[in-house]
Design a protein around this motif. Structure first.
Motif, PDB file in Angstrom:
ATOM      1  N   GLN A  70       0.834  -1.102   0.007  1.00  7.76           N
ATOM      2  CA  GLN A  70       0.018  -0.021   0.072  1.00  7.76           C
ATOM      3  C   GLN A  70       0.833   1.320  -0.012  1.00  7.76           C
ATOM      4  N   ASP A  73       2.292   1.616  -3.388  1.00  8.10           N
ATOM      5  CA  ASP A  73       1.193   2.360  -4.454  1.00  8.10           C
ATOM      6  C   ASP A  73       0.977   3.700  -4.256  1.00  8.10           C
ATOM      7  N   ILE A  74       1.048   4.359  -2.856  1.00 10.48           N
ATOM      8  CA  ILE A  74       0.958   5.591  -2.791  1.00 10.48           C
ATOM      9  C   ILE A  74       2.052   6.479  -3.123  1.00 10.48           C
ATOM     10  N   LYS A  76       4.052   5.620  -5.618  1.00  4.68           N
ATOM     11  CA  LYS A  76       3.908   5.575  -7.113  1.00  4.68           C
ATOM     12  C   LYS A  76       3.034   6.797  -7.529  1.00  4.68           C
ATOM     13  N   GLN A  77       1.787   6.904  -7.001  1.00  4.60           N
ATOM     14  CA  GLN A  77       0.938   7.990  -7.148  1.00  4.60           C
ATOM     15  C   GLN A  77       1.323   9.231  -7.147  1.00  4.60           C
ATOM     16  N   GLU A  78       2.206   9.410  -6.080  1.00  2.59           N
ATOM     17  CA  GLU A  78       2.776  10.586  -5.692  1.00  2.59           C
ATOM     18  C   GLU A  78       3.656  11.217  -6.736  1.00  2.59           C
ATOM     19  N   THR A  80       3.996   9.803  -9.621  1.00  2.00           N
ATOM     20  CA  THR A  80       3.237  10.068 -10.880  1.00  2.00           C
ATOM     21  C   THR A  80       2.801  11.693 -11.129  1.00  2.00           C
ATOM     22  N   VAL A  81       2.304  12.101 -10.129  1.00  2.00           N
ATOM     23  CA  VAL A  81       1.793  13.371 -10.113  1.00  2.00           C
ATOM     24  C   VAL A  81       3.079  14.474 -10.307  1.00  2.00           C
ATOM     25  N   GLU A  84       4.306  14.462 -13.634  1.00  2.00           N
ATOM     26  CA  GLU A  84       3.352  15.141 -15.025  1.00  2.00           C
ATOM     27  C   GLU A  84       3.313  16.745 -14.424  1.00  2.00           C
TER      28      GLU A  84
END
Length: 275
Positions: A70, A73-74, A76-78, A80-81, A84
């Motif tokens: 978990q 995953d978090i 990875k999301q951060e 990715t932001v 971008e």
């Protein structure tokens, strides 16, 4: 620089001078900005150490209950932001719980920070997840890893080899980024009250110091930077200063203030001038 030049007495003296200047600069900055007198417990005479047990522990809310995947995953999301949006002056701090619990408000100002720390992380796990922030474009990546390897009984050579692999991967994927290996911090010795105290006591702080010397050699060999935080956190007995720690392993707000000041000054002294 040739190998012979790196190991010359002149180079060794310059290295000691640089570390001494950084140490003094951090002390003066903290004194001027925050007045953290506890930091001087072993420098000024007749100054009583703060009680580590009275220091508040880091608060993560519900996030501290997450399992490893978990967390991945978090992060990875951060990442990715960050990839971008491409924020200006992006810096990444990556490692274990010491990095994870770095209070955002204490991170050096004037730059954007992406925290990629996971509690309990070791060097093998970190190596496997460096790809999470491949698409980011950071100015600097600060790496601190290794204490959990020692707690888990890993051999020093595994830690050192993983550092080599981490550095080589980051240099390949982020060729225009400053890579900084940070020294492993000491632990509190017999004064530690961390839940895994016996595991800490099985690790000598002299072993950590020797390991840090080898990490510094790796940094030079691989052409990256090395930030020696160890002198800022160690007391006369060679242990983690209790006034900078919550439990002999993790840091309190004063400990993070010391680390933050070191990051700020090191960036100004060693990194920004070389861009």
């Amino acid at each position: 620089m040739s190998t012979s030049a790196k190991t010359s007495p002149t180079w060794a003296i310059l290295s000691l001078i640089t570390n001494g200047i950084l140490l003094l600069a951090v002390i003066l900055l903290i004194w001027r900005q925050q007045g953290v007198t506890a930091f001087f417990a072993d420098i000024l005479p007749n100054h009583a150490n703060a009680d580590a047990s009275s220091q508040p522990k880091p608060e993560l809310g519900n996030r501290h209950k997450l399992n490893y995947q978990q967390w991945v995953d978090i992060l990875k999301q951060e990442a990715t932001v960050a990839a971008e949006k491409r924020p200006d002056h992006l810096n990444i701090i990556v490692g274990d719980s010491l990095s994870l619990w770095f209070p955002p408000e204490l991170l050096p100002e004037g730059r954007n920070w992406l925290n990629q720390g996971i509690s309990g992380e070791n060097s093998t796990g970190l190596l496997k997840r460096l790809k999470l922030f491949d698409r980011t474009q950071p100015e600097t990546i600060f790496v601190m890893i290794g204490i959990n390897d020692l707690i888990q009984g890993k051999d020093d050579e595994i830690i050192l080899q993983n550092h080599r692999r981490i550095v080589r991967y980051l240099r390949q994927v982020h060729p225009h980024t400053q890579i900084v290996i940070q020294s492993i911090l000491p632990h509190g010795g017999k004064q530690a009250n961390w839940e895994g105290r016996e595991k800490l006591l099985a690790i000598s702080n002299s072993r950590i110091q020797k390991l840090n010397q080898q990490l510094q050699t790796i940094a030079k060999t691989e052409g990256v930077k090395y930030l020696n935080l160890h002198p800022l956190f160690v007391n006369k007995q060679g242990h983690l200063r209790p006034e900078l720690s919550t439990d002999g392993l993790h840091l309190n707000s004063q400990g993070y203030l010391v680390w933050s000041s070191a990051l700020q000054l090191y960036s100004q002294m060693e990194l920004e001038g070389g861009r």
